[in-house]
Design a protein around this motif. Structure first.
Motif, PDB file in Angstrom:
ATOM      1  N   ALA A 275       0.834  -1.202   0.000  1.00  0.00           N
ATOM      2  CA  ALA A 275       0.000   0.000   0.000  1.00  0.00           C
ATOM      3  C   ALA A 275       0.868   1.250   0.000  1.00  0.00           C
ATOM      4  CB  ALA A 275      -0.929  -0.003   1.215  1.00  0.00           C
ATOM      5  N   TRP A 276       1.997   1.231   0.715  1.00  0.00           N
ATOM      6  CA  TRP A 276       2.915   2.371   0.697  1.00  0.00           C
ATOM      7  C   TRP A 276       3.477   2.585  -0.705  1.00  0.00           C
ATOM      8  CZ3 TRP A 276       7.847   3.432  -0.737  1.00  0.00           C
ATOM      9  CH2 TRP A 276       8.410   4.633  -0.279  1.00  0.00           C
ATOM     10  N   LEU A 277       3.866   1.495  -1.359  1.00  0.00           N
ATOM     11  CA  LEU A 277       4.356   1.601  -2.734  1.00  0.00           C
ATOM     12  C   LEU A 277       3.303   2.220  -3.642  1.00  0.00           C
ATOM     13  CD1 LEU A 277       6.159  -1.845  -3.262  1.00  0.00           C
ATOM     14  CD2 LEU A 277       7.241   0.389  -2.959  1.00  0.00           C
ATOM     15  N   ALA A 278       2.053   1.825  -3.442  1.00  0.00           N
ATOM     16  CA  ALA A 278       0.973   2.331  -4.294  1.00  0.00           C
ATOM     17  C   ALA A 278       0.818   3.838  -4.177  1.00  0.00           C
ATOM     18  CB  ALA A 278      -0.341   1.641  -3.933  1.00  0.00           C
ATOM     19  N   MET A 279       1.112   4.389  -3.018  1.00  0.00           N
ATOM     20  CA  MET A 279       0.924   5.816  -2.791  1.00  0.00           C
ATOM     21  C   MET A 279       2.171   6.649  -3.080  1.00  0.00           C
ATOM     22  SD  MET A 279      -2.220   6.347  -1.892  1.00  0.00           S
ATOM     23  CE  MET A 279      -2.570   5.101  -3.159  1.00  0.00           C
ATOM     24  N   HIS A 280       3.371   6.073  -2.920  1.00  0.00           N
ATOM     25  CA  HIS A 280       4.576   6.892  -2.919  1.00  0.00           C
ATOM     26  C   HIS A 280       5.614   6.523  -3.971  1.00  0.00           C
ATOM     27  CE1 HIS A 280       3.287   8.715   0.858  1.00  0.00           C
ATOM     28  NE2 HIS A 280       3.037   7.506   1.315  1.00  0.00           N
ATOM     29  N   ALA A 281       5.645   5.300  -4.437  1.00  0.00           N
ATOM     30  CA  ALA A 281       6.734   4.866  -5.307  1.00  0.00           C
ATOM     31  C   ALA A 281       6.477   5.258  -6.759  1.00  0.00           C
ATOM     32  CB  ALA A 281       6.910   3.345  -5.207  1.00  0.00           C
ATOM     33  N   GLU A 282       7.554   5.467  -7.506  1.00  0.00           N
ATOM     34  CA  GLU A 282       7.438   5.566  -8.958  1.00  0.00           C
ATOM     35  C   GLU A 282       6.874   4.243  -9.466  1.00  0.00           C
ATOM     36  OE1 GLU A 282       7.523   5.443 -12.897  1.00  0.00           O
ATOM     37  OE2 GLU A 282       7.591   7.286 -11.719  1.00  0.00           O
ATOM     38  N   PRO A 283       5.749   4.251 -10.186  1.00  0.00           N
ATOM     39  CA  PRO A 283       5.083   2.990 -10.553  1.00  0.00           C
ATOM     40  C   PRO A 283       5.973   1.997 -11.295  1.00  0.00           C
ATOM     41  CG  PRO A 283       3.591   4.832 -10.901  1.00  0.00           C
ATOM     42  CD  PRO A 283       4.925   5.426 -10.556  1.00  0.00           C
ATOM     43  N   SER A 284       6.803   2.463 -12.216  1.00  0.00           N
ATOM     44  CA  SER A 284       7.641   1.519 -12.955  1.00  0.00           C
ATOM     45  C   SER A 284       8.693   0.887 -12.045  1.00  0.00           C
ATOM     46  CB  SER A 284       8.311   2.216 -14.137  1.00  0.00           C
ATOM     47  OG  SER A 284       9.125   3.291 -13.702  1.00  0.00           O
ATOM     48  N   ALA A 285       9.220   1.648 -11.076  1.00  0.00           N
ATOM     49  CA  ALA A 285      10.170   1.078 -10.117  1.00  0.00           C
ATOM     50  C   ALA A 285       9.470   0.085  -9.198  1.00  0.00           C
ATOM     51  CB  ALA A 285      10.828   2.186  -9.300  1.00  0.00           C
ATOM     52  N   ALA A 286       8.237   0.402  -8.809  1.00  0.00           N
ATOM     53  CA  ALA A 286       7.455  -0.537  -7.997  1.00  0.00           C
ATOM     54  C   ALA A 286       7.184  -1.820  -8.777  1.00  0.00           C
ATOM     55  CB  ALA A 286       6.138   0.106  -7.565  1.00  0.00           C
ATOM     56  N   ALA A 287       6.913  -1.691 -10.076  1.00  0.00           N
ATOM     57  CA  ALA A 287       6.684  -2.877 -10.911  1.00  0.00           C
ATOM     58  C   ALA A 287       7.916  -3.769 -10.910  1.00  0.00           C
ATOM     59  CB  ALA A 287       6.318  -2.458 -12.331  1.00  0.00           C
ATOM     60  N   ALA A 288       9.098  -3.164 -11.016  1.00  0.00           N
ATOM     61  CA  ALA A 288      10.331  -3.948 -10.997  1.00  0.00           C
ATOM     62  C   ALA A 288      10.525  -4.630  -9.647  1.00  0.00           C
ATOM     63  CB  ALA A 288      11.523  -3.042 -11.304  1.00  0.00           C
ATOM     64  N   GLY A 289      10.273  -3.904  -8.567  1.00  0.00           N
ATOM     65  CA  GLY A 289      10.466  -4.476  -7.242  1.00  0.00           C
ATOM     66  C   GLY A 289       9.502  -5.611  -6.948  1.00  0.00           C
ATOM     67  N   ILE A 290       8.252  -5.433  -7.362  1.00  0.00           N
ATOM     68  CA  ILE A 290       7.238  -6.449  -7.091  1.00  0.00           C
ATOM     69  C   ILE A 290       7.452  -7.679  -7.963  1.00  0.00           C
ATOM     70  CG2 ILE A 290       4.767  -6.958  -7.288  1.00  0.00           C
ATOM     71  CD1 ILE A 290       4.239  -4.063  -6.426  1.00  0.00           C
ATOM     72  N   TYR A 291       7.642  -7.447  -9.264  1.00  0.00           N
ATOM     73  CA  TYR A 291       7.756  -8.605 -10.164  1.00  0.00           C
ATOM     74  C   TYR A 291       9.017  -9.410  -9.889  1.00  0.00           C
ATOM     75  CZ  TYR A 291       7.691 -11.592 -14.199  1.00  0.00           C
ATOM     76  OH  TYR A 291       7.681 -12.702 -15.008  1.00  0.00           O
ATOM     77  N   SER A 292      10.066  -8.770  -9.406  1.00  0.00           N
ATOM     78  CA  SER A 292      11.299  -9.496  -9.103  1.00  0.00           C
ATOM     79  C   SER A 292      11.075 -10.595  -8.073  1.00  0.00           C
ATOM     80  CB  SER A 292      12.369  -8.519  -8.588  1.00  0.00           C
ATOM     81  OG  SER A 292      12.715  -7.587  -9.580  1.00  0.00           O
ATOM     82  N   ASN A 293      10.045 -10.440  -7.246  1.00  0.00           N
ATOM     83  CA  ASN A 293       9.757 -11.433  -6.206  1.00  0.00           C
ATOM     84  C   ASN A 293       8.725 -12.475  -6.623  1.00  0.00           C
ATOM     85  OD1 ASN A 293      11.078 -10.652  -3.361  1.00  0.00           O
ATOM     86  ND2 ASN A 293      10.628  -8.770  -4.474  1.00  0.00           N
ATOM     87  N   PHE A 294       8.149 -12.314  -7.811  1.00  0.00           N
ATOM     88  CA  PHE A 294       7.119 -13.261  -8.245  1.00  0.00           C
ATOM     89  C   PHE A 294       7.658 -14.682  -8.352  1.00  0.00           C
ATOM     90  CE2 PHE A 294       3.569 -10.615 -10.449  1.00  0.00           C
ATOM     91  CZ  PHE A 294       3.389  -9.924  -9.267  1.00  0.00           C
ATOM     92  N   THR A 295       8.903 -14.833  -8.800  1.00  0.00           N
ATOM     93  CA  THR A 295       9.463 -16.170  -8.995  1.00  0.00           C
ATOM     94  C   THR A 295       9.547 -16.931  -7.675  1.00  0.00           C
ATOM     95  OG1 THR A 295      10.750 -15.413 -10.906  1.00  0.00           O
ATOM     96  CG2 THR A 295      11.443 -17.456  -9.852  1.00  0.00           C
TER      97      THR A 295
END
Length: 378
Positions: A275-295
């Motif tokens: 939720a913090w990422l959704a409000m404050h992070a650059e969306p493309s950087a958040a996408a990289a951080g989140i997807y990196s953990n999908f595996t």
């Protein structure tokens, strides 16, 4: 600033910008009542001229101004537009919407100032030409010297000027990989040593998490003004909603969570961070951080699903939640790569931020698993 010259019509600007200058329109230049000083004090700051120039191109909304002027923040743009409206240079037209929206446009006075600035605009390149040429020659010499030095002393590690989305993800996952095995609960479940009650706890906590993530991903998609990033986050909420519904079968199979303090803070720290990422992070950087953990998340879910069938005799509906996240979906990967690449190409995605978000995302996810491991390992 050189944006305003001595040929500015003092009478017009004094009357419409400062009442004091209007009372003494021909005050001595440089004196306390000098109208030029009043004009420069009002319009000579860093951002005012840039706002006026941008509005000379047409009507703009607040967010459009913020995106069009490099380096300006919402904190600086708000008082700048208010001052321009108060001084009669800009007009704001408000619309009765929720949330409130408005458009900014130059007034007649604002347009007259833009017209008077054209001489300064043409004069600037002539004045700076010599300095620009000297700087260009110096940079060319440095580049040539650097090339000759690399040819003479070749390096084993050439750092690329641009980073691809795939290379960034590979680098992040290589950094995270050694810590994926810090999950203490998965080995217990895989060996059939975790009590059955742990599945009730997982189901109860995940019901809250998927509901929270559903809202967070919607918020990220709404904040993302780049199409690829918006598409990536826009495709995630439906998966969270579907997974949330799959938990009903697991709850029916194991019963309610009998934990003492529900929900567990260690389990809910993860969705709070999303939720913090959704409000404050650059969306493309958040996408990289989140997807990196999908595996890693997919691998955890696959191990849990296999153990549930092998050691705990759960049926397919009870395992559906973990089967769902264990499946590989190439479309999500392609969307993530497109979003990350768009962020890199536009300069919005800072690789350091992507690494930071990925590391914290991993830590909070491990906190979820290890909170339950500490509770049920005994």
């Amino acid at each position: 600033m050189a944006f305003f010259g001595a040929n500015v019509s003092l009478t017009l600007l004094h009357r419409q910008i400062t009442a004091r200058a209007a009372r003494n329109p021909m005050g001595p230049c440089g004196g306390d009542d000098c109208g030029i000083r009043d004009v420069l004090d009002r319009l000579g700051d860093r951002w005012t001229a840039l706002v006026i120039v941008e509005l000379s191109k047409g009507v703009r909304r607040f967010r459009e101004l913020e995106r069009a002027i490099p380096g300006i923040s919402q904190r600086m743009l708000t008082p700048t537009t208010k001052r321009l409206c108060r001084d009669g240079m800009v007009e704001r037209v408000a619309y009765p919407t929720m949330p409130p929206q408005g458009e900014y446009r130059l007034t007649e006075t604002g347009h007259s100032l833009v017209a008077r600035s054209q001489g300064c605009h043409r004069l600037g390149p002539a004045m700076l030409g010599c300095r620009t040429r000297r700087r260009r020659n110096r940079m060319t010499a440095i580049a040539v010297a650097g090339r000759l030095n690399r040819e003479r002393y070749p390096s084993d590690r050439e750092v690329p000027m641009t980073v691809s989305a795939r290379a960034l993800l590979d680098g992040i996952q290589a950094e995270l990989g050694p810590h994926d095995d810090d999950n203490r609960l998965i080995p217990l479940i895989a060996a059939g040593k975790a009590p059955l009650a742990v599945f009730a706890a997982i189901a109860a906590e995940q019901q809250r998490i998927t509901s929270s993530d559903w809202r967070s991903f919607h918020a990220m998609a709404a904040r993302a003004d780049e199409p690829h990033t918006s598409v990536f986050f826009g495709g995630l909420p439906s998966g969270e909603q579907q997974a949330n519904g799959m938990l009903d079968a697991l709850v029916a199979a194991v019963g309610p969570d009998q934990g003492m303090e529900l929900p567990r803070a260690g389990c809910q720290a993860y969705p709070a961070y999303v939720a913090w990422l959704a409000m404050h992070a650059e969306p493309s950087a958040a996408a990289a951080g989140i997807y990196s953990n999908f595996t890693a998340w997919s691998r955890y879910c696959k191990a849990v699903a296999e153990a549930m069938r092998t050691h705990y005799d759960f049926d397919d509906p009870a395992c559906a939640f973990f089967d769902f996240f264990a499946a590989e979906v190439s479309e999500i990967e392609q969307r993530a790569l497109a979003a990350i690449q768009a962020g890199l190409d536009t300069g919005r995605l800072k690789p350091g931020e992507a690494h930071l978000y990925a590391r914290l995302f991993q830590n909070y996810e491990l906190m979820f698993w290890n909170t339950l491991a500490d509770e049920f390992s005994a």
